[in-house]
Design an enzyme around this catalytic site. Structure first.
Site, PDB file in Angstrom:
ATOM      1  N   TYR A   1      25.438  42.618  39.025  1.00  0.00           N
ATOM      2  CA  TYR A   1      26.691  41.839  39.123  1.00  0.00           C
ATOM      3  C   TYR A   1      26.472  40.614  40.005  1.00  0.00           C
ATOM      4  CZ  TYR A   1      31.756  41.099  39.924  1.00  0.00           C
ATOM      5  OH  TYR A   1      33.041  40.587  39.998  1.00  0.00           O
TER       6      TYR A   1
ATOM      7  N   THR B   1      40.794  42.410  45.194  1.00  0.00           N
ATOM      8  CA  THR B   1      42.150  42.174  44.686  1.00  0.00           C
ATOM      9  C   THR B   1      42.673  43.487  44.123  1.00  0.00           C
ATOM     10  OG1 THR B   1      41.538  39.904  44.159  1.00  0.00           O
ATOM     11  CG2 THR B   1      43.483  40.759  43.044  1.00  0.00           C
TER      12      THR B   1
END
Ligand code: UDP
Length: 318
Positions: free
Chosen positions: A147, A177
């Site tokens: 990632y 988030t």
């Protein structure tokens, strides 16, 4: 404006699509549902009154979109550490080939482009809090490398399209988030602890829980994405909530806010788990006049309401 949102059926992508439709724009959602969920956008297909459309497609393959496009929000990617383990090649491909395809579309359509990058480009940071001029501390061959390095490549190719082709690019480094619509089995800390607390199961804190994160409510993040896309700034901008807490504090707070009697248990710390993370948002404040507004307790209350409904089928009391 006619916008393409890759990953538009995902967590942040679907909230962004909601907001764009609410502002009167047209949205073409491109998603292959690898981690996205068609249920997130069913309501939009109705509410959008023809302004929302779905293109089921893997953005890592060449993409064709008919008609004009003014803006491309490239949000598509597995984004939870458990997803990178399950989909390592797809994660690398969407950050690299997927970003290349999305940039090619932006160039062909003369559209503005926004890359959803990540605080993971800072790796396990040696600078705290993290500012955009910090280059990071990433292990390229660890489990998170698929990632982190894909997103670092994505930033590099995005800047290359800006410099070589003059594409109007925008790069957002998204910090942790949370909010409604996160997958219940997503594996990240907030959905894991919320589901465990609501079901009366033990909250699984990895390590001693002294590692820190800073959690931003999704509506604040979406506001920042739209402001950044409207700006003429082309270098990375951190978006996140600087309110930092330890993971043990997070678990305790979620227990309190849900009234749960679940115990807290400790599990081994995953490999390369960053010890600290907190955004310096001076750049976003100065350039965009942006800062998070939703307090943590309120955001967790709203997210818990959504989780209760999905886990137990309860209708929320307003
Ligand atoms: N974490 C945890 N228990 C869980 C899931 C996550 O203690 O069930 C920890 C994880 O080790 C990390 C932090 O919570 O230190 C945030 O993890 P998350 O997966 O939400 O995202 P990250 O910030 O690591 O990308």
């Amino acid at each position: 404006m006619r916008a393409v949102v890759t990953g538009g059926a995902g967590f942040i992508g679907s909230h962004l699509s909601d907001r764009l439709i609410g502002l009167g724009h047209e949205v073409v959602c491109v998603d292959n549902y690898i981690t996205g969920n068609p249920a997130h956008i069913e309501a939009l297909l109705e509410r959008g009154q023809g302004r929302f459309s779905l293109h089921k497609h893997n953005i890592s393959e060449h993409v064709t979109i008919e008609g004009p496009v003014d803006a491309i929000f490239h949000m598509a990617s597995p984004a939870s550490p458990v997803d990178y383990l399950q989909y390592p090649i797809q994660t690398l491909k969407v950050g690299s080939l997927g970003t290349h395809n999305a940039l090619g579309l932006a160039l062909a359509k003369k559209a503005r482009f926004l890359l959803a990058s990540t605080s993971e480009v800072y790796g396990d940071p040696k600078v705290h809090p993290q500012k955009e001029d910090y280059w990071g501390n990433v292990n390229p061959i660890g489990p998170r490398g698929v990632y982190d390095e894909a997103k670092r490549f994505a930033e590099a190719i995005t800047m290359a399209y800006h410099r070589a082709h003059g594409v109007s690019v925008h790069i957002v480094r998204i910090f942790n988030t949370y909010g409604p619509r996160m997958r219940i089995a997503d594996g990240r800390a907030v959905p894991a602890f919320l589901a465990q607390a609501l079901r009366g199961e033990p909250l699984t804190v990895f390590g001693d829980g002294s590692q820190t994160r800073s959690f931003c409510y999704v509506s604040d993040l979406v506001e920042g994405l739209i402001r950044l896309m409207e700006s003429d700034f082309h270098e990375p901008v951190n978006l996140g909530n600087p309110h930092e807490m330890t993971i043990l504090e997070l678990a305790q707070r979620i227990k309190e806010l849900t009234g749960s009697k679940s115990p807290i248990v400790h599990k081994p710390l995953p490999v390369d788990d960053p010890l600290v993370r907190k955004p310096d948002i001076t750049r976003a404040r100065t350039l965009l006049g942006w800062e998070p507004k939703v307090p943590f307790d309120e955001g967790i209350r709203l997210t818990a309401e959504d989780f209760r409904r999905r886990i137990f089928g309860e209708v929320p009391v307003r």
